[in-house]
Design a protein around this motif. Sequence first.
Motif, mmCIF file in Angstrom:
data_model
loop_
_atom_site.group_PDB
_atom_site.id
_atom_site.type_symbol
_atom_site.label_atom_id
_atom_site.label_comp_id
_atom_site.label_asym_id
_atom_site.label_seq_id
_atom_site.Cartn_x
_atom_site.Cartn_y
_atom_site.Cartn_z
ATOM 1 N N ASP A 1 -2.395 6.562 4.190
ATOM 2 C CA ASP A 1 -2.075 5.381 3.369
ATOM 3 C C ASP A 1 -0.903 4.614 3.958
ATOM 4 O O ASP A 1 -0.827 3.398 3.838
ATOM 5 N N ARG B 1 -3.869 2.337 5.633
ATOM 6 C CA ARG B 1 -3.834 1.265 4.614
ATOM 7 C C ARG B 1 -2.631 0.343 4.827
ATOM 8 O O ARG B 1 -2.720 -0.867 4.653
ATOM 9 N N THR B 2 -1.481 0.917 5.163
ATOM 10 C CA THR B 2 -0.286 0.111 5.432
ATOM 11 C C THR B 2 0.447 0.727 6.623
ATOM 12 O O THR B 2 0.305 1.926 6.897
ATOM 13 N N SER C 1 0.648 -4.807 5.398
ATOM 14 C CA SER C 1 -0.638 -4.377 4.851
ATOM 15 C C SER C 1 -1.592 -5.551 5.094
ATOM 16 O O SER C 1 -1.141 -6.632 5.492
#
Length: 300
Positions: A166, A197-198, A212
């Motif tokens: 993440d 994700r980020t 992001s």
Amino acid sequence: MSAVAVVGSVAFDDIETPAGRAAHVLGGSATHFAVAASYFCPVHLIAVVGDDFPADEREYLASRGIDLSGLEVRPGRTFRWSGRYHEDLNVRDTLALELNVFADFRPDVAAAVRRAPYVFLANIDPALQQGVLDQFERPVLVACDTMNHWIASAREPLEALLPRIDLLVVNDEEARLLSGERNVARAARRILDRGPRTVLIKRGEYGAILFSPESVFAVPAFPLEDVFDPTGAGDAFAGGMVGHLAATGDRTDAGLRRAIVYGSVLASYIVEDFGGRRLRTLTRDDIERRYRQFVALTEF
Ligand code: AMP
């Protein structure tokens, strides 16, 4: 309040910076992360040390409330790292790295720890990071750090890990090496294409930027006049950030931004002395005071 589990190195470091040197100080990516996170939430440490690891260092970690049931002791020597920083503290050379007891460490994560909702894969062999991540039941947030050494020597397992992450935490040099792009914003974009994700890109004294697909957030580093030793700043940053996220459970954009400022606060303290020594006397009040200074610093 949720707990965070961390796997990574627990080490002894020999460090040389323009401000001086320190020999055989307690270091390691998981150590600095765990101590920083322990100001915010319960922490489970998963790592291995040799039978040379002193009882007083163990007691120090336990005194921070860190769960050491996953800290194995094996016959042999504890991980050792030695590094030298340039005048430009953002540049450092690794002089020696001995994995020692980490070389064949394959931990079996305890049942209670497998349920930890927050997982931090601190800087260590990506194959080991993956082996540990596989054992968690349903983490709500998986964050991961790495380093040039692993990007160069273990790229395949590292890339396999990225879609499961993440929040990837890297410095600008590592981001360039991983992406093949010099420009930091382009590098971030290329890294996001590979699955995390980020991505948080740490830029030493220039602060950090969170990318992001939807947003970008930048935070400066606290303007300190004296930096003694940047070792562990990245891990303390991640510890403050992930620890705060675990404590609040607030993973909205605003919650993430506040957590990044807490990460910056912890990083700004650890560099004030060698080998994480500053964190040994740090209080929660110190953290809140500098958090308010950060708010004032960036408000306009
Ligand atoms: P940082 O300054 O945040 O990159 O963290 C430095 C810490 O990571 C030191 O305390 C070292 O003991 C540890 N370290 C250095 N190289 C490695 C490596 N290749 N794998 C795992 N930990 C490392």
